[in-house]
Design a protein around this motif. Sequence first.
Motif, mmCIF file in Angstrom:
data_model
loop_
_atom_site.group_PDB
_atom_site.id
_atom_site.type_symbol
_atom_site.label_atom_id
_atom_site.label_comp_id
_atom_site.label_asym_id
_atom_site.label_seq_id
_atom_site.Cartn_x
_atom_site.Cartn_y
_atom_site.Cartn_z
ATOM 1 N N LEU A 1 0.817 -1.218 0.000
ATOM 2 C CA LEU A 1 0.000 0.000 0.000
ATOM 3 C C LEU A 1 0.844 1.259 0.000
ATOM 4 N N ALA A 2 2.025 1.182 0.581
ATOM 5 C CA ALA A 2 2.895 2.360 0.642
ATOM 6 C C ALA A 2 4.330 1.914 0.890
ATOM 7 N N GLU A 3 5.257 2.684 0.355
ATOM 8 C CA GLU A 3 6.679 2.432 0.610
ATOM 9 C C GLU A 3 7.420 3.754 0.584
ATOM 10 N N VAL A 4 8.119 4.058 1.666
ATOM 11 C CA VAL A 4 8.878 5.297 1.738
ATOM 12 C C VAL A 4 10.293 4.989 2.206
ATOM 13 N N HIS A 5 11.202 5.888 1.859
ATOM 14 C CA HIS A 5 12.599 5.753 2.276
ATOM 15 C C HIS A 5 13.000 7.029 3.014
ATOM 16 N N ASP A 6 13.642 6.858 4.161
ATOM 17 C CA ASP A 6 14.136 8.009 4.908
ATOM 18 C C ASP A 6 15.595 7.768 5.276
ATOM 19 N N ALA A 7 16.115 8.602 6.154
ATOM 20 C CA ALA A 7 17.533 8.498 6.524
ATOM 21 C C ALA A 7 17.861 7.195 7.237
ATOM 22 N N PHE A 8 16.838 6.502 7.746
ATOM 23 C CA PHE A 8 17.059 5.273 8.508
ATOM 24 C C PHE A 8 16.777 4.013 7.696
ATOM 25 N N GLY A 9 16.288 4.181 6.478
ATOM 26 C CA GLY A 9 15.998 3.015 5.649
ATOM 27 C C GLY A 9 14.603 3.067 5.068
ATOM 28 N N MET A 10 14.011 1.899 4.908
ATOM 29 C CA MET A 10 12.721 1.783 4.247
ATOM 30 C C MET A 10 11.606 1.510 5.249
ATOM 31 N N ILE A 11 10.427 2.039 4.950
ATOM 32 C CA ILE A 11 9.207 1.738 5.689
ATOM 33 C C ILE A 11 8.170 1.309 4.662
ATOM 34 N N ARG A 12 7.523 0.190 4.923
ATOM 35 C CA ARG A 12 6.545 -0.329 3.962
ATOM 36 C C ARG A 12 5.263 -0.715 4.691
ATOM 37 N N VAL A 13 4.133 -0.464 4.033
ATOM 38 C CA VAL A 13 2.830 -0.905 4.540
ATOM 39 C C VAL A 13 2.289 -1.969 3.599
ATOM 40 N N LEU A 14 1.993 -3.145 4.142
ATOM 41 C CA LEU A 14 1.452 -4.258 3.367
ATOM 42 C C LEU A 14 0.042 -4.584 3.848
ATOM 43 N N GLU A 15 -0.758 -5.106 2.941
ATOM 44 C CA GLU A 15 -2.090 -5.572 3.296
ATOM 45 C C GLU A 15 -2.243 -7.031 2.887
ATOM 46 N N VAL A 16 -2.687 -7.851 3.826
ATOM 47 C CA VAL A 16 -2.987 -9.262 3.564
ATOM 48 C C VAL A 16 -4.341 -9.558 4.189
ATOM 49 N N ASP A 17 -5.325 -9.809 3.339
ATOM 50 C CA ASP A 17 -6.692 -10.026 3.811
ATOM 51 C C ASP A 17 -7.138 -8.840 4.664
ATOM 52 N N GLU A 18 -7.579 -9.122 5.906
ATOM 53 C CA GLU A 18 -8.097 -8.040 6.745
ATOM 54 C C GLU A 18 -7.031 -7.431 7.653
ATOM 55 N N TYR A 19 -5.764 -7.735 7.398
ATOM 56 C CA TYR A 19 -4.670 -7.215 8.213
ATOM 57 C C TYR A 19 -3.746 -6.314 7.398
ATOM 58 N N ARG A 20 -3.192 -5.335 8.088
ATOM 59 C CA ARG A 20 -2.154 -4.498 7.494
ATOM 60 C C ARG A 20 -0.916 -4.538 8.380
ATOM 61 N N PHE A 21 0.227 -4.531 7.725
ATOM 62 C CA PHE A 21 1.502 -4.687 8.424
ATOM 63 C C PHE A 21 2.409 -3.499 8.126
ATOM 64 N N LEU A 22 3.058 -3.001 9.168
ATOM 65 C CA LEU A 22 4.076 -1.972 9.022
ATOM 66 C C LEU A 22 5.435 -2.653 9.127
ATOM 67 N N GLU A 23 6.248 -2.501 8.092
ATOM 68 C CA GLU A 23 7.549 -3.180 8.058
ATOM 69 C C GLU A 23 8.670 -2.172 7.922
ATOM 70 N N PHE A 24 9.785 -2.475 8.603
ATOM 71 C CA PHE A 24 11.015 -1.700 8.461
ATOM 72 C C PHE A 24 12.032 -2.564 7.731
ATOM 73 N N GLY A 25 12.791 -1.961 6.851
ATOM 74 C CA GLY A 25 13.892 -2.681 6.218
ATOM 75 C C GLY A 25 13.418 -3.851 5.380
ATOM 76 N N ASP A 26 14.168 -4.921 5.406
ATOM 77 C CA ASP A 26 13.925 -6.080 4.559
ATOM 78 C C ASP A 26 12.928 -7.030 5.224
ATOM 79 N N ALA A 27 11.639 -6.694 5.088
ATOM 80 C CA ALA A 27 10.546 -7.544 5.596
ATOM 81 C C ALA A 27 10.645 -7.797 7.099
#
Length: 251
Positions: free
Chosen positions: A10-36
């Motif tokens: 759903l979203a992926e951004v990069h900042d001074a500390f690395g990557m932040i990603r938002v994933l959606e799987v079924d009725e859940y959403r996950f906030l991830e840092f770095g490599d999964a």
Amino acid sequence: MTEERVERVLAEVHDAFGMIRVLEVDEYRFLEFGDAIEQSCTFTADPAWLEYDYTRAMLIGALCHPLPESALFMGLGAGTLTQACLKFLPLDDVEAIELRPDVPRLAMEYMGLADDPRLYIRIGDALELLPSAESADLIFVDLYTDTGPGVGHLAWNFLESCQQRLNPGGWLVINQWASDDGKPLGAALLRGLYHRHYWELPVKEGNVILIVPADLDQTLDLDALNQRADTLAPELGYSLSTLIKAVRPAS
């Protein structure tokens, strides 16, 4: 034949500390840092639902206080624990310190973090901002990066300052990694710092939640804790009793 779960970014951004990603799987959403590296999980139908045992264990730490009015969160993530505390506890003043400015923005945009008037978010390093934080009845430390615990988890002065920011009767709740023997990372340091006067709650994710009182005269009333948890269970939608049984004195 089981239906394959579809993962959407759903979203992926990069900042001074690395990557932040938002994933959606079924009725859940996950906030991830770095490599999964999964940081937070939100049940989209109820953003205050605590999916992980470690967040439920941190809520147990909060329930050690009979009537908390103020709370300080160091490390916000998707804000599920913050939202649960705002929803289920009698709080009227909540401060959160988050290192990365994109985290609260993504949490509000994708993870259901509500713009609650009781919640004040400051951006910056918790080690630097703690001295200017208000004292609180509850203080939560959850400072993980994509490589593991943040430096605050084992910084003596910082952890000492956290306890000192508690109001009388307050509780400090720390999400700590567990070592191979099941003890919290830095156990020897923690025993010395808190004079062995704290409680541990190991959880299946491989963490140990530390529950630290404001002073040495303060004890953990397990009967009262169980009663509060039982009263709250119908609202939560799950029981905390099994986790409470795992609470142990500092090892």
